[in-house]
Design a protein around this motif. Structure first.
Motif, mmCIF file in Angstrom:
data_model
loop_
_atom_site.group_PDB
_atom_site.id
_atom_site.type_symbol
_atom_site.label_atom_id
_atom_site.label_comp_id
_atom_site.label_asym_id
_atom_site.label_seq_id
_atom_site.Cartn_x
_atom_site.Cartn_y
_atom_site.Cartn_z
ATOM 1 N N ALA A 99 0.820 -1.210 0.000
ATOM 2 C CA ALA A 99 0.000 0.000 0.000
ATOM 3 C C ALA A 99 0.855 1.262 0.000
ATOM 4 N N GLY A 100 2.084 1.135 0.493
ATOM 5 C CA GLY A 100 2.979 2.283 0.522
ATOM 6 C C GLY A 100 2.587 3.352 1.525
ATOM 7 N N LEU A 101 1.826 2.985 2.530
ATOM 8 C CA LEU A 101 1.371 3.943 3.543
ATOM 9 C C LEU A 101 1.917 3.545 4.908
ATOM 10 N N PRO A 102 2.247 4.521 5.746
ATOM 11 C CA PRO A 102 2.745 4.183 7.088
ATOM 12 C C PRO A 102 1.654 3.572 7.943
ATOM 13 N N TRP A 103 2.062 2.724 8.871
ATOM 14 C CA TRP A 103 1.087 2.172 9.800
ATOM 15 C C TRP A 103 0.608 3.274 10.746
ATOM 16 N N PRO A 104 -0.634 3.214 11.182
ATOM 17 C CA PRO A 104 -1.212 4.321 11.953
ATOM 18 C C PRO A 104 -0.717 4.365 13.392
ATOM 19 N N ARG A 105 -0.737 5.575 13.936
ATOM 20 C CA ARG A 105 -0.528 5.755 15.369
ATOM 21 C C ARG A 105 -1.872 5.632 16.077
ATOM 22 N N LEU A 106 -1.849 5.025 17.239
ATOM 23 C CA LEU A 106 -3.077 4.914 18.025
ATOM 24 C C LEU A 106 -3.297 6.196 18.810
ATOM 25 N N ASN A 107 -4.575 6.577 18.970
ATOM 26 C CA ASN A 107 -4.849 7.714 19.845
ATOM 27 C C ASN A 107 -4.787 7.247 21.296
ATOM 28 N N TRP A 108 -5.019 8.179 22.227
ATOM 29 C CA TRP A 108 -4.747 7.858 23.628
ATOM 30 C C TRP A 108 -5.655 6.747 24.151
ATOM 31 N N TRP A 109 -6.966 6.776 23.760
ATOM 32 C CA TRP A 109 -7.858 5.752 24.311
ATOM 33 C C TRP A 109 -7.656 4.404 23.625
ATOM 34 N N GLU A 110 -7.252 4.415 22.337
ATOM 35 C CA GLU A 110 -6.898 3.156 21.682
ATOM 36 C C GLU A 110 -5.650 2.561 22.332
ATOM 37 N N THR A 111 -4.693 3.442 22.669
ATOM 38 C CA THR A 111 -3.472 2.979 23.325
ATOM 39 C C THR A 111 -3.785 2.371 24.691
ATOM 40 N N ALA A 112 -4.676 3.016 25.438
ATOM 41 C CA ALA A 112 -5.052 2.494 26.753
ATOM 42 C C ALA A 112 -5.689 1.116 26.635
ATOM 43 N N LYS A 113 -6.607 0.957 25.679
ATOM 44 C CA LYS A 113 -7.238 -0.348 25.484
ATOM 45 C C LYS A 113 -6.223 -1.393 25.063
ATOM 46 N N PHE A 114 -5.268 -0.991 24.211
ATOM 47 C CA PHE A 114 -4.224 -1.917 23.760
ATOM 48 C C PHE A 114 -3.387 -2.403 24.941
ATOM 49 N N VAL A 115 -2.944 -1.460 25.766
ATOM 50 C CA VAL A 115 -2.095 -1.807 26.909
ATOM 51 C C VAL A 115 -2.845 -2.688 27.906
ATOM 52 N N LEU A 116 -4.122 -2.377 28.133
ATOM 53 C CA LEU A 116 -4.926 -3.127 29.099
ATOM 54 C C LEU A 116 -5.479 -4.434 28.540
ATOM 55 N N ARG A 117 -5.225 -4.680 27.247
ATOM 56 C CA ARG A 117 -5.761 -5.866 26.569
ATOM 57 C C ARG A 117 -7.277 -5.949 26.718
ATOM 58 N N ASP A 118 -7.908 -4.830 26.487
ATOM 59 C CA ASP A 118 -9.360 -4.713 26.596
ATOM 60 C C ASP A 118 -10.023 -5.528 25.488
ATOM 61 N N SER A 119 -11.011 -6.349 25.853
ATOM 62 C CA SER A 119 -11.680 -7.177 24.848
ATOM 63 C C SER A 119 -12.566 -6.365 23.916
ATOM 64 N N ASN A 120 -12.776 -5.072 24.233
ATOM 65 C CA ASN A 120 -13.535 -4.202 23.335
ATOM 66 C C ASN A 120 -12.639 -3.512 22.303
ATOM 67 N N ALA A 121 -11.325 -3.655 22.443
ATOM 68 C CA ALA A 121 -10.417 -2.996 21.510
ATOM 69 C C ALA A 121 -10.578 -3.581 20.111
ATOM 70 N N THR A 122 -10.469 -2.707 19.115
ATOM 71 C CA THR A 122 -10.523 -3.176 17.726
ATOM 72 C C THR A 122 -9.575 -2.374 16.852
#
Length: 346
Positions: A99-122
């Protein structure tokens, strides 16, 4: 072994896994209804554990992160006793390198869900990492991705996946013949920083945009959504991340004969820019919007063509039949010898 080989129209016991959202909890998913209408015995659940046998099917909708209870149950079972598991991955994954596009940065609440392994994260990283954990356990038996971009990303990592796009179903809407007094509508989550920044930029350039969307407000779903889209001339697509293909948003616009105007999408197949929707860079979008608002005939030609495509050639029933064929192929492979899943030839 021959006696164990199943016909493609074999009727199955299917556990359909759909987490749902606050606005539609308790509703029967369209795929579960289509499977029932085809004669299959279907139980819909939100997550495991559940009762199933080795000769049954577990059909997962969305992404693996939503179903921690099901994962725990399946991973604990001996492989020979597991049901056949199919995942229709309809949530985002990172774009492939092509695709030639950079991978996205997560915003703060996406980052929080990622770190907490939240089952609602997508977010794209959670979706991939949890899927990889399932794959290490030999789950699923059949992996289906709803976009070519997701297939490409998985292929770059040596993961076989079949492409089956989402299809139209009547609950997505229809032409009501209403007067289209809304010039431009954005329909989607209102808490995405990139999207909100782009909306502010378009408004500063004089574009009037009505923006609605909620996972908890029932008025953004069902018949009220259909009426809203039928009052809309142009449905705007601004993705969470550049290049992302939000297939459902496009189908919703096309189902209700609103012209879909999108920022560039990586591999939007089966849709073709210029024929089924309009693609425009963010910088050119204000002029593109003004052009199609002033040229109704051109707008209607594209929206009518898109509506015919999804209602005649790209139906949810057709997509479900394709996945049932893949299930039959894998079931017959398992009947002969339990070997790794191989995606079908394109």
């Amino acid at each position: 072994m021959k006696d164990r080989v199943q016909a493609a129209d074999h009727k199955r016991a299917i556990t359909f896994c759909y987490r749902g959202f606050t606005a539609n909890f308790g509703t029967r998913h369209m795929v579960a209804s289509i499977l029932e209408q085809a004669g299959h015995d279907v139980e819909q659940i939100k997550d495991g554990p559940a009762d199933f046998s080795a000769d049954s099917v577990v059909w997962i909708w969305g992404n693996t992160n939503w179903y921690p209870g099901l994962y725990a149950q399946l991973a604990a079972m001996p492989r020979a006793q597991r049901p056949l598991v199919v995942l229709w991955h309809t949530e985002p994954l990172p774009l492939p390198r092509a695709a030639g596009l950079p991978w996205p940065r997560l915003n703060w609440w996406e980052t929080a869900k990622f770190v907490l392994r939240d089952s609602n994260a997508t977010d794209v990283y959670t979706n991939y990492l949890v899927l990889r954990r399932w794959l290490k356990q030999g789950i699923p038996d059949v992996l289906v991705a709803a976009t070519l971009g997701r297939c490409g990303f998985l292929s770059e990592r040596g993961i076989a996946a079949d492409w089956v796009p989402l299809g139209y179903e009547s609950s997505y809407g229809r032409d009501l013949g209403l007067s289209r007094e809304i010039d431009v509508l954005f329909l989607g989550a209102q808490d995405v920083p990139r999207r909100n920044r782009l909306l502010r930029g378009l408004r500063k350039k004089g574009i009037q945009i009505e923006a609605v969307g909620s996972y908890v407000d029932p008025s953004c779903w069902g018949e009220e959504r259909t009426k809203l889209l039928n009052r809309t001339k142009i449905l705007l697509n601004l993705a969470r991340t550049p290049g992302e293909f939000p297939d459902l948003r496009l189908i919703l616009g096309m189902a209700n004969k609103a012209l879909v105007l999108s920022e560039p999408i990586y591999q939007p197949d089966p849709f073709v820019a210029g024929r089924h929707f309009v693609s425009s860079s963010i910088g050119e979008m204000p002029e593109t919007i003004r052009y199609y608002l002033a040229h109704e005939t051109e707008r209607v030609v594209i929206s009518e063509r898109a509506h015919r495509l999804i209602t005649q050639d790209l139906t949810m029933e057709g997509s479900v039949r394709r996945i049932l064929d893949l299930i039959s192929m894998r079931a017959n492979q398992r009947a002969v010898v339990d070997r790794p899943y191989e995606a079908s030839a394109p």
